[in-house]
Design a protein around this motif. Sequence first.
Motif, PDB file in Angstrom:
ATOM      1  N   UNK A 199       0.830  -1.210   0.000  1.00  0.00           N
ATOM      2  CA  UNK A 199       0.000   0.000   0.000  1.00  0.00           C
ATOM      3  C   UNK A 199       0.862   1.257   0.000  1.00  0.00           C
ATOM      4  N   UNK A 200       0.701   2.072  -1.041  1.00  0.00           N
ATOM      5  CA  UNK A 200       1.501   3.276  -1.180  1.00  0.00           C
ATOM      6  C   UNK A 200       1.262   4.317  -0.106  1.00  0.00           C
ATOM      7  N   UNK A 201       0.196   4.159   0.677  1.00  0.00           N
ATOM      8  CA  UNK A 201      -0.121   5.157   1.695  1.00  0.00           C
ATOM      9  C   UNK A 201       0.410   4.784   3.073  1.00  0.00           C
ATOM     10  N   UNK A 202       1.029   3.606   3.200  1.00  0.00           N
ATOM     11  CA  UNK A 202       1.435   3.125   4.522  1.00  0.00           C
ATOM     12  C   UNK A 202       2.859   3.555   4.843  1.00  0.00           C
ATOM     13  N   UNK A 203       3.259   3.322   6.082  1.00  0.00           N
ATOM     14  CA  UNK A 203       4.557   3.804   6.548  1.00  0.00           C
ATOM     15  C   UNK A 203       5.720   3.096   5.859  1.00  0.00           C
ATOM     16  N   UNK A 204       5.640   1.785   5.732  1.00  0.00           N
ATOM     17  CA  UNK A 204       6.803   1.038   5.245  1.00  0.00           C
ATOM     18  C   UNK A 204       6.670   0.607   3.793  1.00  0.00           C
ATOM     19  N   UNK A 205       5.461   0.175   3.388  1.00  0.00           N
ATOM     20  CA  UNK A 205       5.306  -0.330   2.031  1.00  0.00           C
ATOM     21  C   UNK A 205       5.392   0.792   1.004  1.00  0.00           C
TER      22      UNK A 205
ATOM     23  N   UNK B 159      19.072  -1.114   9.284  1.00  0.00           N
ATOM     24  CA  UNK B 159      20.130  -1.965   9.842  1.00  0.00           C
ATOM     25  C   UNK B 159      19.525  -2.959  10.828  1.00  0.00           C
ATOM     26  N   UNK B 160      20.128  -4.175  10.902  1.00  0.00           N
ATOM     27  CA  UNK B 160      19.575  -5.196  11.800  1.00  0.00           C
ATOM     28  C   UNK B 160      19.543  -4.716  13.250  1.00  0.00           C
ATOM     29  N   UNK B 161      18.441  -4.910  13.918  1.00  0.00           N
ATOM     30  CA  UNK B 161      18.283  -4.532  15.310  1.00  0.00           C
ATOM     31  C   UNK B 161      18.639  -5.692  16.227  1.00  0.00           C
ATOM     32  N   UNK B 162      18.446  -5.507  17.532  1.00  0.00           N
ATOM     33  CA  UNK B 162      18.844  -6.532  18.502  1.00  0.00           C
ATOM     34  C   UNK B 162      18.145  -7.876  18.286  1.00  0.00           C
ATOM     35  N   UNK B 163      16.887  -7.873  17.823  1.00  0.00           N
ATOM     36  CA  UNK B 163      16.170  -9.146  17.647  1.00  0.00           C
ATOM     37  C   UNK B 163      16.230  -9.639  16.213  1.00  0.00           C
ATOM     38  N   UNK B 164      17.119  -9.062  15.405  1.00  0.00           N
ATOM     39  CA  UNK B 164      17.257  -9.519  14.031  1.00  0.00           C
ATOM     40  C   UNK B 164      16.382  -8.748  13.056  1.00  0.00           C
ATOM     41  N   UNK B 165      15.345  -8.079  13.566  1.00  0.00           N
ATOM     42  CA  UNK B 165      14.486  -7.267  12.709  1.00  0.00           C
ATOM     43  C   UNK B 165      15.161  -5.907  12.501  1.00  0.00           C
ATOM     44  N   UNK B 166      15.140  -5.441  11.272  1.00  0.00           N
ATOM     45  CA  UNK B 166      15.851  -4.203  10.951  1.00  0.00           C
ATOM     46  C   UNK B 166      15.167  -2.960  11.538  1.00  0.00           C
ATOM     47  N   UNK B 167      15.978  -1.932  11.815  1.00  0.00           N
ATOM     48  CA  UNK B 167      15.442  -0.676  12.343  1.00  0.00           C
ATOM     49  C   UNK B 167      16.043   0.499  11.586  1.00  0.00           C
ATOM     50  N   UNK B 168      15.283   1.583  11.536  1.00  0.00           N
ATOM     51  CA  UNK B 168      15.800   2.834  10.975  1.00  0.00           C
ATOM     52  C   UNK B 168      15.134   3.961  11.742  1.00  0.00           C
ATOM     53  N   UNK B 169      15.899   4.888  12.231  1.00  0.00           N
ATOM     54  CA  UNK B 169      15.374   6.011  13.019  1.00  0.00           C
ATOM     55  C   UNK B 169      14.483   5.514  14.156  1.00  0.00           C
TER      56      UNK B 169
ATOM     57  N   UNK C 129      12.615   2.993  14.272  1.00  0.00           N
ATOM     58  CA  UNK C 129      11.397   2.269  13.879  1.00  0.00           C
ATOM     59  C   UNK C 129      11.747   0.863  13.436  1.00  0.00           C
ATOM     60  N   UNK C 130      10.996  -0.132  13.956  1.00  0.00           N
ATOM     61  CA  UNK C 130      11.207  -1.517  13.530  1.00  0.00           C
ATOM     62  C   UNK C 130      10.508  -1.737  12.201  1.00  0.00           C
ATOM     63  N   UNK C 131      11.153  -2.540  11.357  1.00  0.00           N
ATOM     64  CA  UNK C 131      10.591  -2.814  10.039  1.00  0.00           C
ATOM     65  C   UNK C 131       9.552  -3.936  10.155  1.00  0.00           C
ATOM     66  N   UNK C 132       8.400  -3.580  10.722  1.00  0.00           N
ATOM     67  CA  UNK C 132       7.330  -4.568  10.911  1.00  0.00           C
ATOM     68  C   UNK C 132       6.150  -4.185  10.038  1.00  0.00           C
ATOM     69  N   UNK C 133       5.820  -5.043   9.080  1.00  0.00           N
ATOM     70  CA  UNK C 133       4.711  -4.760   8.166  1.00  0.00           C
ATOM     71  C   UNK C 133       3.525  -5.661   8.507  1.00  0.00           C
ATOM     72  N   UNK C 134       2.368  -5.058   8.639  1.00  0.00           N
ATOM     73  CA  UNK C 134       1.186  -5.885   8.872  1.00  0.00           C
ATOM     74  C   UNK C 134       0.576  -6.276   7.532  1.00  0.00           C
ATOM     75  N   UNK C 135      -0.009  -7.473   7.506  1.00  0.00           N
ATOM     76  CA  UNK C 135      -0.687  -7.932   6.290  1.00  0.00           C
ATOM     77  C   UNK C 135      -2.087  -8.394   6.677  1.00  0.00           C
TER      78      UNK C 135
END
Lengths: 541, 281, 316
Positions: free
Chosen positions: A303-309, A373-383, A385-391
Amino acid sequence: MSTSPVRRVTGRVLTAGAAFAAAALVAACSAGPATSTASGAPQPGGVLRVGLAADPVCLDPQQNGNAASINISRQVVNGLTDLDPETGEITPWLAESWEVSPDARTFTFHLREGVTFSDGTPLDAQVVKDNLDKVVTLGAATSLVTGYLKGYAGATAVDPRTVRVEFSEPNAGFLQATSVVQLGIVAPSTLQKSAEERCQAQNVIGSGPFVFDTYTQNVSTTLTKRPGYAWPSAVGEHAGEAYLDRIEFNVIAESGVRTGSLQSGQLDVITDVQPVDEQLLASGGATVLSRANPGVDNTLFAKGTSAFASDAAVRTALQKAVDRQQLASVLGASHKPATSILAATTPGYVDESVLLAADPAGAAAALDAAGWVPGPDGIRVRDGQRLALDVIYLSSVATNQTVLELLQQQLRDVGIELVLRPLSVADYVTAAKDPAVNLSFGNFTRPDLDVLRTTFSAKASNAARVDDPELEELLDGLASTADATAREALGAQAQKLILERGYGIPVYELAQVTAVAPGVDGVRYESSSRLIFFDAWKAAQ
Amino acid sequence: MPDALLDRAARSVPARAAALRTQPGLVVALLTLALVLGWALLPGVFASGDPLRADPAARLLPPGPGHWFGTDEVGRDLWTRVVHGTALSLQATLLAVGVGLLIGSIVGVIAGYAGGWADSLLMRLVDVLLAIPGLLLCLAVLAALGRGTVEIAVAVGIGSVPGFARVVRAEVVRIRTAPYVEAATASGVRTLRVLTSHVLPNAAGAVLAVAGLQIGTAVLAVSSLSFLGFGAVPPTPEWGSLVAAGRNYLATAWWISVLPTSVVVATVLAVNRVARAYARR
Amino acid sequence: MIPYVGRRLAQAVLVLWAAYTVTFGLLYLLPSDAAEIMAAGGDAEATVDPAALERFRARFGLDRPLWLQYVSALGGALTGDFGVSVRSGRPVVDIIAEAFPPTLALTLAGLVAGALLGLLLSLAATLLPDGRLQALQRFLTSLPALGIAIPTFGVGLVLLQIVSFRWGLLPAFGDAGPRGLILPVLALSLPIAAVIAQLLISGIHTQSSQEYVTTARAKGVGRLRLRLAHVLPNALLPALTMTAVLTGELLGGSIIVETVFSRPGLGRIVVSAVTAQDLPLVLGLVTTGAIVFVLVNLLVDVVHPLLDPRVGWRRA
């Protein structure tokens, strides 16, 4: 059409017939004439017992129906045209011939003579006009159908057997649309009923080879043969009436119960066979038929309107991180990994599997370059924010769950978290409107390139909320180009662009999987991968 | 813990040990619960793998040395999923029982202690909740709350409020009219003090026994709701959804549903056995 | 007795009104837009045109303030009109009336079968002579606990796999006469039987240690006769107080059983109506459940004092 775009069509009647013939031959050699297997000439008569996964709810083909509803109403209602599922060619049905203007705005159909609806009223140009007029205003629930009639300016009954349909803007997809069940032609008496009344079986009058008999909610729908039916489409295998006397559609929600019922001889045909049961059924002597739904594959829509996608780097990473071949092993033999945004059964499909090869390193590189960049739990972070996408997806489709759980793991390996949100249809409708949702998972069935426009255009449903002028221009071209070759070239460009820019991350070709018991033959799929029972027959017991 | 309970516990240790010797069933039940508690607190000790790790190459493997409970349709180890799902399942169950116990107790205590119109009003309200059959009420609550483990737990908990309220009220009424409590009230002890030092500790026994039984009911309710399509959010392993998800493989891979179901049944049996033994004392 | 029954009747009506109101509030105050969900007609990909949505709201009166919707819905409900199902367009009352008989048949059969099974089990578990066959007795006594601990859908699916699919003895789905009722009733009755057996076993044990039993035994009344003629009737009475639990168990169980065995009935309708958020239908169904529940309990409250002189008609 110069090329045959349909590369993979499994389970056509010929294949099934050949298998049965071979089996019968073996039986004939060893134990005299085989009577329990359908072979040789089709026999008329008999009741076909079908197991459906869901209640059809509304049996009017012109209103948005679920798969169960379409599988039933397709037997009752005929279209102006039919689409050959093997060649992708449009063939005559209620219309004998037609002309399309070069600007794709005017369509003239010449109707077949002698066609009547099951209540005795004849088919004429006025009925066709009334059908099209009504579809546009039928109610709130027809957005899919109004997509087919985009720019509809009106129809004229030129003479009793000629109807002219005009559009205010080019609509090159309309000719194909006349073959889908949603634009099937119903009798004048049906048109007079309200939208709700039309959902009920006794109010849906068509011109097809079967007629509605009874409907009991959540239990069954029965059809009886229409005596004197004489106008099958050229796609049909025989002329004249259907072979079966009756068809009984039973609603059986549990997949294990459908499978067990077919195996124990309580049903003749079951739909929605789960991957795990395919082998079990085949080893028990049943024939498993499958055909991918033409149109847009089961796809993650970014979705072009979402934070990560909305981040191009994230979309690129998603496209590369998905290992479609690994998914194939859990999907069974019938659902194939995606090789384009469109399924291979769609006319105009182009194989883009090179773009869709698994490349976890490339995905990681794209994310690294964008500052994830990879965060402590392996999920990437930037500023922070964790790179978590809901589907969001429909919980009612069992295969969705398995596939998305495996996708979740593949994405985690490159540092993307996928948060699964299984929803009921009602909740999905609400969630799909939320601009903050990152991804939705689903497919769009339609055997025409126009499905790219209805799915991705900012002026249509726009599942991915794209705002890309370059893509929009290609999609406009799909609507305005009547010339098949030029249109396919545009379609190829659009498919490539959608994949490269990651608006859609196709995962697999959703297929309809049907199992047919021994002794039953002639069950086949139409071009939208819905079942057709016109040629089906049952060997006498 | 209230003094009265501690007293009772301290007094009866030798007696209880003797009771255990004559009740092998109770011993088995207690050991089962201890094991389940171990899974919940230290899942890594009992199953070191990752419950979410799928290995499509090893899908649908039957139980064997490498995979005690076999593997599921994407090749996840079922034993690991059952063990790691324990904590969430127990949390959900305890939340469900907690919601029912808390709200039910408050309603029951007020109704039982105050009596009069407050009693009538509260118990009629309880009747209203009771009149909507449990599973229907759960479905309606879920329609409002949406899908998820916590939502299910709350729905099941609300469904159990009437039961708790009735038991608590009955106990409070019984104790309030007991001579020693009436004496305390008559000698001018404040209402709140009477409640906390006399009524509640004595009512606790019966109520906790009901709570124990309710744990079993809650586990089953959660799995029934999962079966109807309102389960935990995947791929989190949770007993109810494991049991419900495996049902499609009954004919091809029985272990996916049968083994997690056995764990659920064993736990429910053990909890009920212990709760019953507690209630009988 | 008459004032007692009158008072209970008034209470029942109040309870029903409150249950209706609670459910209405719960459903119509949902976070999502009821009109939009219903207008989409079950198609997740449908984008509903705003003008069409307004037409829909107007048609179903959803454009009015909530309290007005409530008043008119309640007024309709009082006259037996629960509106029309949004998905199928049929009157809610018709849908419920059509689905009621099969569910009634299933639950009544389930209740009878459960009571018989529970009675037999409790007799078997307590009639065995002490000392001998103690292991068997212990096993029988522990069976009810097991019956309560196994999920109903599991029982149903296993029955289907074995009896219908492997042995081919009974139909797996549909409403095909008494033969089609056997497996669903069995699955539905097991937890009922377990609850009843548990109650009866403990009741029989309690009654057996009562004075009248000791006296009768001293007089030389036979063991079997003693149990059947004296102990059992007294042990059965408390089972009446379980009506609430059993009714709930039957209604809830029928939702599961109807789904497993693909049977027509209220349970199936409930699940599909909740999933599709067909709110008028859900409201009608919950109210129906409450009416059944209240009626059953009213009946028991009135009958109980007739059977058990210790219970008066003074209080509920």
